[in-house]
Design an enzyme around this catalytic site. Structure first.
Site, PDB file in Angstrom:
ATOM      1  CE  LYS A   1      28.812  28.999  24.480  1.00 45.47           C
ATOM      2  NZ  LYS A   1      29.588  28.111  23.605  1.00 45.47           N
TER       3      LYS A   1
ATOM      4  CE  LYS B   1      30.824  27.812  32.178  1.00 43.99           C
ATOM      5  NZ  LYS B   1      30.730  26.990  30.954  1.00 43.99           N
TER       6      LYS B   1
ATOM      7  CE  LYS C   1      37.334  27.561  26.863  1.00 44.59           C
ATOM      8  NZ  LYS C   1      38.059  26.397  26.464  1.00 44.59           N
TER       9      LYS C   1
HETATM   10  P1  AMP Z   1      34.655  24.418  27.108  1.00 44.78           P
HETATM   11  O1  AMP Z   1      35.827  25.190  27.574  1.00 44.78           O
HETATM   12  O2  AMP Z   1      33.386  25.186  27.204  1.00 44.78           O
HETATM   13  O3  AMP Z   1      34.881  23.749  25.786  1.00 44.78           O
HETATM   14  O4  AMP Z   1      34.478  23.241  28.169  1.00 44.78           O
HETATM   15  C1  AMP Z   1      35.257  22.071  28.126  1.00 44.78           C
HETATM   16  C2  AMP Z   1      34.945  21.165  29.294  1.00 44.78           C
HETATM   17  O5  AMP Z   1      35.261  21.816  30.528  1.00 44.78           O
HETATM   18  C3  AMP Z   1      33.463  20.760  29.404  1.00 44.78           C
HETATM   19  O6  AMP Z   1      33.390  19.418  29.851  1.00 44.78           O
HETATM   20  C4  AMP Z   1      32.940  21.696  30.449  1.00 44.78           C
HETATM   21  O7  AMP Z   1      31.816  21.163  31.122  1.00 44.78           O
HETATM   22  C5  AMP Z   1      34.133  21.812  31.377  1.00 44.78           C
HETATM   23  N1  AMP Z   1      34.105  23.090  32.103  1.00 44.78           N
HETATM   24  C6  AMP Z   1      34.224  24.333  31.561  1.00 44.78           C
HETATM   25  N2  AMP Z   1      34.138  25.276  32.534  1.00 44.78           N
HETATM   26  C7  AMP Z   1      33.956  24.598  33.702  1.00 44.78           C
HETATM   27  C8  AMP Z   1      33.792  25.002  35.066  1.00 44.78           C
HETATM   28  N3  AMP Z   1      33.801  26.297  35.419  1.00 44.78           N
HETATM   29  N4  AMP Z   1      33.627  24.033  35.996  1.00 44.78           N
HETATM   30  C9  AMP Z   1      33.629  22.710  35.667  1.00 44.78           C
HETATM   31  N5  AMP Z   1      33.776  22.277  34.403  1.00 44.78           N
HETATM   32  C10 AMP Z   1      33.935  23.196  33.424  1.00 44.78           C
END
Ligand code: AMP
Ligand code: TRP
Length: 340
Positions: free
Chosen positions: A119, A202, A205
């Site tokens: 990041k 990956k 968002k």
């Molecule tokens: P975040 O949006 O970064 O707060 O992620 C929230 C949850 O979604 C966490 O458990 C991440 O590991 C999961 N996550 C986010 N992006 C992915 C992705 N591309 N594939 C699988 N899991 C994801």
């Protein structure tokens, strides 16, 4: 390791830093839903304190994102009667325990965190102290519930390992068996959903290209168009799973199909091996629309009544505090804070 029997309890969180993606749904929320039931107490959190670490987002946007995330959880099947659902800032014990953990975690441990390095990029000196300390707050999120299981996507594995290190060091330094050594639960066909434009990245968002991801608010046409335009190679699907080894984009679409259909990538290859993408993509698009469109419809229905969402969050925070207040008090006692 631990002698104490801890109540089987699941904790996980998602940042309200933008809309939900298919990666969040398959890697996290869908699995949160599956863990509801008699085996575990389930606690799910909108981590708004984490959402301000990269930068402060517009306050109205943060409020909107938090409510929309809550609507997403409920629309996907999290039942507020069965799970505790709340936003992090309203349960102050998270931040209070995080301070204690800032004093447990070592600089060297934090400097190894790959997500911070990713990041921060070349600009580490200009990041907030909060972004650097973020994994200690995440450890506090988990351990303030004595959570035993944490379902997350693959990208969070290192943070859960840090949580284990913090629990072990605290227990060791104070000669107690107070915090559990939590297990990450990283399972299923889609623990790492990749970008639809680049199989090495990956799905996120924060990606500049909206075509790289499926948003949980996308309508049927948008979902179908994004899958149709997803990058692939010219070969048909292989007849064995091994044939996907050097084909990350094809592998990703097979994994997404498997996770949406609640089956395995092997079974998808058994059914679809040999197909051209001109055949497989429409099948995947139909499946994705069938699974996701009802969720996005329900999300927008729930968003019509933000007062009801706020009531659910307030009630969840109250339930959460019934767990966190005694654990913080005991932590303060162990550390030696007068009055605790
Ligand atoms: P975040 O949006 O970064 O707060 O992620 C929230 C949850 O979604 C966490 O458990 C991440 O590991 C999961 N996550 C986010 N992006 C992915 C992705 N591309 N594939 C699988 N899991 C994801
Ligand atoms: N760091 C997680 C992410 O970005 C979100 C998170 C914060 C979390 N606290 C948590 C996940 C506790 C699981 C448990 O995805």
């Amino acid at each position: 390791m631990s002698e104490t029997q801890f109540t089987p309890r699941v904790f996980s969180g998602i940042q309200p830093s933008g809309g939900l993606t298919l990666g969040n749904y398959l890697g996290a929320i869908k699995r949160f839903v599956d863990m509801q039931g008699d085996e575990f107490e389930t606690v799910y959190c909108m981590v708004d304190l984490h959402a301000i670490t990269a930068r402060f987002i517009d306050p109205d946007t943060l409020r909107h994102n938090t409510r929309e995330l809550c609507a997403g959880f409920i629309a996907a099947g999290i039942d507020p009667q069965q799970s505790i659902l709340f936003n992090q800032s309203q349960v102050p014990e998270h931040a209070q325990l995080a301070w204690i953990f800032n004093c447990v975690a070592r600089m060297g441990w934090m400097q190894r965190m790959t997500q911070f390095k990713d990041k921060a990029g070349k600009n580490a000196q200009n990041q907030s102290l909060g972004l650097f300390a973020y994994p200690a707050l995440m450890a506090a999120d988990i351990l303030i519930y004595h959570a035993t299981h944490v379902p997350v996507g693959e990208d969070q594995k290192q943070h859960v390992e840090l949580t284990r290190d913090i629990a072990i060091k605290f227990n060791h330094d104070f000669g107690v068996d107070f915090f559990p050594v939590t297990e990450p639960v990283i399972e299923g066909a889609a623990t790492r959903v990749m970008s639809l434009r680049d199989g090495s990245k990956k799905m996120s968002k924060s990606d500049a290209s909206d075509m790289s991801r499926i948003n949980m608010t996308d309508d049927a046409d948008a979902i179908a168009a994004k899958i149709r335009k997803a990058r692939t190679d010219p070969e048909p699907l292989p007849s064995e799973l091994d044939g996907l080894d050097d084909r990350p984009e094809a592998r990703n679409l097979v994994n997404i199909y498997a996770a949406l259909a609640e089956t395995t990538p092997e079974a998808v290859i058994t059914d679809h091996g040999g197909q051209q993408f001109s055949v497989f993509k429409p099948a995947l698009a139909d499946l994705a629309v069938a699974k996701l469109a009802p969720i996005s419809t329900e999300m927008s229905r729930l968003m019509d009544d933000p007062g009801e969402i706020d009531r659910i969050l307030a009630h969840g925070a109250e339930q959460a505090r019934a767990i966190t207040a005694p654990i913080l008090k005991r932590t303060y006692e162990i550390v030696g804070m007068v009055g605790a």
